[in-house]
Write an enzyme that holds these catalytic residues in place. Sequence first.
Site, mmCIF file in Angstrom:
data_model
loop_
_atom_site.group_PDB
_atom_site.id
_atom_site.type_symbol
_atom_site.label_atom_id
_atom_site.label_comp_id
_atom_site.label_asym_id
_atom_site.label_seq_id
_atom_site.Cartn_x
_atom_site.Cartn_y
_atom_site.Cartn_z
ATOM 1 N N CYS A 112 -114.285 -65.515 -13.724
ATOM 2 C CA CYS A 112 -115.661 -65.169 -13.034
ATOM 3 C C CYS A 112 -115.536 -63.673 -12.846
ATOM 4 C CB CYS A 112 -115.738 -65.873 -11.818
ATOM 5 S SG CYS A 112 -117.189 -65.438 -10.857
ATOM 6 N N CYS A 146 -121.052 -61.372 -16.978
ATOM 7 C CA CYS A 146 -120.899 -62.517 -15.981
ATOM 8 C C CYS A 146 -120.626 -63.501 -16.998
ATOM 9 C CB CYS A 146 -122.195 -62.737 -15.290
ATOM 10 S SG CYS A 146 -122.568 -64.475 -14.691
HETATM 11 N N1 DGL Z 1 -120.087 -66.592 -13.740
HETATM 12 C C1 DGL Z 1 -119.579 -65.904 -12.850
HETATM 13 C C2 DGL Z 1 -119.523 -64.486 -13.183
HETATM 14 O O1 DGL Z 1 -118.917 -63.854 -14.110
HETATM 15 C C3 DGL Z 1 -120.501 -66.089 -11.482
HETATM 16 C C4 DGL Z 1 -122.002 -66.196 -11.526
HETATM 17 C C5 DGL Z 1 -122.575 -66.521 -10.208
HETATM 18 O O2 DGL Z 1 -122.070 -67.426 -9.595
HETATM 19 O O3 DGL Z 1 -123.275 -65.835 -9.719
HETATM 20 O O4 DGL Z 1 -119.911 -63.341 -12.480
#
Ligand code: DGL
Length: 204
Positions: A70, A169
Site C-alpha cells: 500500500c 495506489c
Molecule cells: N491501496 C492503498 C494504496 O496503495 C490504499 C488505498 C486506500 O485505502 O485509500 O495507497
Amino acid sequence: MLIGMFDSGSGGLSVLCACKKAVPYARYLYLDDSAHCPYGNKPEEEIKRIALENARILFDAGCDAIVIACNTATAAAAPLIRKEYPDKVVIGIEPAVRPALGKVKGKILLLATPVTANLRSYPDRVIVGAEETLAAEIEAAYPNASALKALAKKTLAKYSGYEAVVTGCTHYAHLIPYIDAPVFDGAEGVARRLRSVTDKLTGG
Ligand code: DGL
C-alpha cells in the site's frame, strides 16, 4: 519462508501476484484490511496506528518479512514500523514516478490517494491527481470488469496533457487494463526488492 503483506483490501493483490512470480518458493500471508478502507483520506496518525497493528499481527503470525502492499501506508508509516521492528525486513511500495520520468519525455499523470499525494513532493513534469474516493470505489467494484472499466474512464476524463500514467495506489492497478497510455506501477519494483532480500536471507 513466510512473507506477510497488508493493504486496505484488494489493492495489494497486484503486489502479491508480482511477488509470487519473483519469489515462488516463499509462502505468503495476506492481510486484507478492508475493514479500514480507505486509508488514503484518513489522518496520518490513524494510518500509522492501523499500519503498526497490521505489522504486529503479521510478525506475531510468524512472518519473516513484511511487504506493505500500500503506497499510503508506506508513505505514512514505513519509518515507524521499521523503528518498531529494527531486526525485521519491512519493504514498502512507492509510486513509480522515477522510472516513468526516465522513460517518458512529456508530462506524466500520477494518480494517488490524498495522503500519498501530500506526503511526498514531485517534479514539475508530474500532474498530481489526488483521488479522494477512487480506492474505495475500486474496492467496491473489484473484480467486476465493466465497473472497473467505467471507473478508469471516469477518472482519466478529468485529466489531459499527459503521456503516461503512474498508478500510485495499489488499488489503481486494477484499472491498468483499461488505461489507454503507458502505465508505470510499483509492484514489479517491490517484487525485485523482495527477491534480493529473500536471496540474502536464504543464502541464494
Ligand atoms: N491501496 C492503498 C494504496 O496503495 C490504499 C488505498 C486506500 O485505502 O485509500 O495507497
